[in-house]
Every structure is written in C-alpha cells, then in structure tokens.
Design a protein around this motif. Structure first.
Motif, mmCIF file in Angstrom:
data_model
loop_
_atom_site.group_PDB
_atom_site.id
_atom_site.type_symbol
_atom_site.label_atom_id
_atom_site.label_comp_id
_atom_site.label_asym_id
_atom_site.label_seq_id
_atom_site.Cartn_x
_atom_site.Cartn_y
_atom_site.Cartn_z
ATOM 1 N N LYS A 1 0.766 -1.311 -0.092
ATOM 2 C CA LYS A 1 -0.140 0.007 0.041
ATOM 3 C C LYS A 1 0.926 1.286 -0.036
ATOM 4 C CE LYS A 1 -1.799 -1.464 4.051
ATOM 5 N NZ LYS A 1 -1.261 -2.632 3.894
ATOM 6 N N SER A 2 1.873 1.166 0.887
ATOM 7 C CA SER A 2 2.614 2.603 1.004
ATOM 8 C C SER A 2 3.569 2.524 -0.368
ATOM 9 C CB SER A 2 3.673 2.253 2.318
ATOM 10 O OG SER A 2 2.851 2.272 3.311
ATOM 11 N N THR A 3 4.137 1.482 -0.986
ATOM 12 C CA THR A 3 4.959 1.744 -2.188
ATOM 13 C C THR A 3 4.051 2.120 -3.316
ATOM 14 O OG1 THR A 3 6.298 -0.113 -1.156
ATOM 15 C CG2 THR A 3 6.652 0.536 -3.501
ATOM 16 N N LEU B 1 -2.305 7.695 6.711
ATOM 17 C CA LEU B 1 -3.145 7.602 7.876
ATOM 18 C C LEU B 1 -2.746 6.442 8.680
ATOM 19 C CD1 LEU B 1 -6.751 7.886 5.908
ATOM 20 C CD2 LEU B 1 -5.303 9.693 6.799
ATOM 21 N N ASP B 2 -1.699 5.670 8.680
ATOM 22 C CA ASP B 2 -1.353 4.702 9.598
ATOM 23 C C ASP B 2 -0.488 5.387 10.658
ATOM 24 O OD1 ASP B 2 -0.280 2.533 10.445
ATOM 25 O OD2 ASP B 2 0.655 1.716 8.846
ATOM 26 N N PRO B 3 -1.072 5.320 11.933
ATOM 27 C CA PRO B 3 -0.372 5.749 12.815
ATOM 28 C C PRO B 3 0.692 4.980 13.254
ATOM 29 C CG PRO B 3 -2.633 5.687 13.462
ATOM 30 C CD PRO B 3 -2.347 4.988 12.252
ATOM 31 N N PHE C 1 -4.353 8.185 -0.112
ATOM 32 C CA PHE C 1 -4.279 8.085 1.360
ATOM 33 C C PHE C 1 -3.977 6.689 1.410
ATOM 34 C CE2 PHE C 1 -7.863 11.092 0.899
ATOM 35 C CZ PHE C 1 -7.651 12.016 2.000
ATOM 36 N N ASP C 2 -2.503 6.736 2.280
ATOM 37 C CA ASP C 2 -1.990 5.346 2.659
ATOM 38 C C ASP C 2 -2.728 4.787 4.009
ATOM 39 O OD1 ASP C 2 -0.535 3.144 2.738
ATOM 40 O OD2 ASP C 2 1.498 4.516 3.446
ATOM 41 N N THR C 3 -3.555 3.577 4.001
ATOM 42 C CA THR C 3 -4.147 3.350 5.208
ATOM 43 C C THR C 3 -3.357 2.332 5.958
ATOM 44 O OG1 THR C 3 -5.425 1.431 4.310
ATOM 45 C CG2 THR C 3 -6.188 3.295 3.918
HETATM 46 MG MG LIG Z 1 2.142 0.622 4.734
#
Ligand SMILES: [Mg+2]
Ligand SMILES: Nc1nc2c(ncn2[C@@H]2O[C@H](COP(=O)(O)OP(=O)(O)OP(=O)(O)O)[C@@H](O)[C@H]2O)c(=O)[nH]1
Length: 259
Positions: free
Chosen positions: A15-17, A38-40, A102-104
């Motif tokens: 997801k992040s990549t 959005l990933d704490p 949005f990266d969840t």
């Molecule tokens: Mg990620």
C-alpha cells in the motif's frame, strides 16, 4: 480535492509503495498529487508524506496512556483517527486542487473493518472517493490465493460502496505464465474451478463453484489491474480507471500543468 484514492489491503501487500509510486507517476504526467499517511503505526514510509497522521497520534503515547501493548494501541490509534478525522484531516484542505492518495494502516482490519471507516471516506471524500484494493500477485498466482484475495476484495467493496479497483501489485514478481493463468481464471470461471479442484483435492465442489460463479457476476468492477509499484508499471491503467470514476470516463482534469 480532485479525487481521493484510498489504498487499502492486507499487511505488506505494498500500500505504501503503491501510494508513493502513484504520486510519482501522476506528477511525472503533470498532475498535482499528494500522499496522506493514515497509518499511525507506520515506522517507515517510502515517501515524504504531504500529510502525516503520526503528527497527531503517537503509538507510543497511546501505549503508555492507555496501558496497552502494541496491538491494542493500534486499535485505539485507529479509532482515535476515525473519531477525530474532521479536525485531524483539516490540513488536507490546502490540497483542494490535488489528487490525494491515502495510505491506510498496515493491517486491513484497522481501517476497512472498523465501524467508522466508511463514514470517514464518505463524509471526507464523498463522490470523489475511489478505493484501490491492493493485493499481492505472488499470492494471487495459485487458484486458492486468487480466490481468497477476490473474497477479501469483495468484503472491502461491500464495506465502502465506492468506485473501486482491484490492484494486483508486485506483478514484477510473477512469471508471464502465471500472469496468463490469472487472466484466464478471470475470463473463464470453469477454468478457475478446474485449477482450484486440481490444487485442492478434497473440497466441496458445490460450495466453491457457487463462490466462483459469483465472481463472474462482479467481474465488471472486479477485474484485477496488474501493477508493479517497484517498476512503476500499470499506473496508467490505474489512472484511467480513476478518471473514469471521477469524471464518467472523460479526462476532464483541469490540473494539468503541462501543455
Ligand atoms: Mg504501509
Ligand atoms: N517486487 C516488488 N516489491 C514490492 C512492490 N511493492 C511493494 N514491494 C515491497 O513489499 C514490501 C512491503 O511494501 P509496503 O509498501 O511497505 O507494504 P504495505 O502494504 O504498506 O505494508 P504495511 O503498511 O506494513 O502493511 C516492501 O519490501 C516493498 O519494497 C512491487 O511492486 N514489487
């Protein structure tokens, strides 16, 4: 926001990549794009976030404040975001003329399956939201992996009821033959059932053929889009799907910087 793209998927699917690569690709095409984390619980991000929820929620503070271990803290942190998004996401107002990706959170259940997530997407992005479900090509290359990821995709889209894309990331890691098999399973549910029966010898055929038949019915929206976030491949198709959902098919985007 011109459009919001929510990258949702199981842990480690990319997801992040994908978020980083889609932003890079969009900018290279002359669009304005930003990434919001959005990933704490993210420890490392492969991009410079334009918005970062970690500025508002610290996992270590949640752990000490609520006397929780890392997993419990992830749940509380996800709920803190979902309960307070109207204030926390305010800085994103400055990205009015942007596509925002949005990266969840890493674990899919922390976003897609929490009660308030569809409400966040709905009230924050409304009709400008699209769900990019990220799955892993290596997992999808066996019939059972293909089936389980389709089922997960189905459960995500039934949570959000937004235009969505089934993105098969890491397609650089599978062979051409594996890719052709996946395409064949998509086109022909009998072939998928056959391959599935070969892989799993003792199964209840009736139950699985009913599931696989249901796939053919959702195929209009459920076809996988092969992507390699590593090599920036397949992102053009992602973009054309996005513009289809945001503008009814015509590329009416006015944010083009070039030409
Ligand atoms: Mg990620
Ligand atoms: N070969 C290849 N590796 C990829 C691709 N996309 C992501 N990866 C790798 O997969 C691993 C996980 O990627 P992330 O982007 O952190 O995945 P994620 O879904 O954000 O992970 P979590 O947030 O921890 O759930 C990293 O080592 C990435 O470099 C891809 O398209 N091809």
């Amino acid at each position: 926001m011109i459009g919001s793209i929510y990258a949702v998927g199981a842990a480690g699917t990319g997801k992040s990549t994908f978020s980083a690569s889609l932003k890079e690709w969009m900018i290279s095409q002359g669009f304005d794009a930003a990434v919001a984390n959005l990933d704490p619980g993210a420890e490392y991000l492969p991009y410079d976030a334009d918005f970062d929820i970690r500025e508002f929620i610290s996992l270590s503070e949640v752990m000490s404040e609520y006397s929780l271990g890392p997993n419990g803290a992830q749940i509380v942190a996800a709920d803190l975001l979902l309960e307070n998004y109207q204030t926390m996401l305010k800085p994103l107002e400055e990205f009015d003329d942007y596509y925002v990706i949005f990266d969840t959170p890493g674990q899919i259940e922390l976003f897609a399956f929490r009660q308030a997530a569809p409400q966040l997407v709905d009230s924050f992005s409304g009709s400008r939201a699209s769900i990019a479900f990220i799955s892993d090509a290596v997992l999808a290359s066996t019939p059972s992996g293909f089936v389980s990821q389709k089922l997960l995709y189905g459960s995500v889209i039934s949570r959000f009821f937004k235009p969505s894309m089934n993105i098969m990331n890491k397609s650089d890691l599978i062979t051409d033959a594996e890719m052709s098999a996946i395409k064949e399973w998509e086109e022909d549910s009998d072939k998928l059932l056959e391959a599935y029966m070969e892989e799993k010898q003792k199964i209840d055929k009736g139950y699985f053929s009913a599931i696989i038949r249901a796939f053919s019915e959702i195929n209009a929206t459920g076809k996988v889009i092969p992507v390699s976030s590593k090599d920036l491949l397949g992102l053009e198709e992602v973009y054309s799907n996005l513009s289809l959902s945001f503008s009814g098919g015509e590329d009416t985007d006015t944010s083009m910087k070039d030409d």
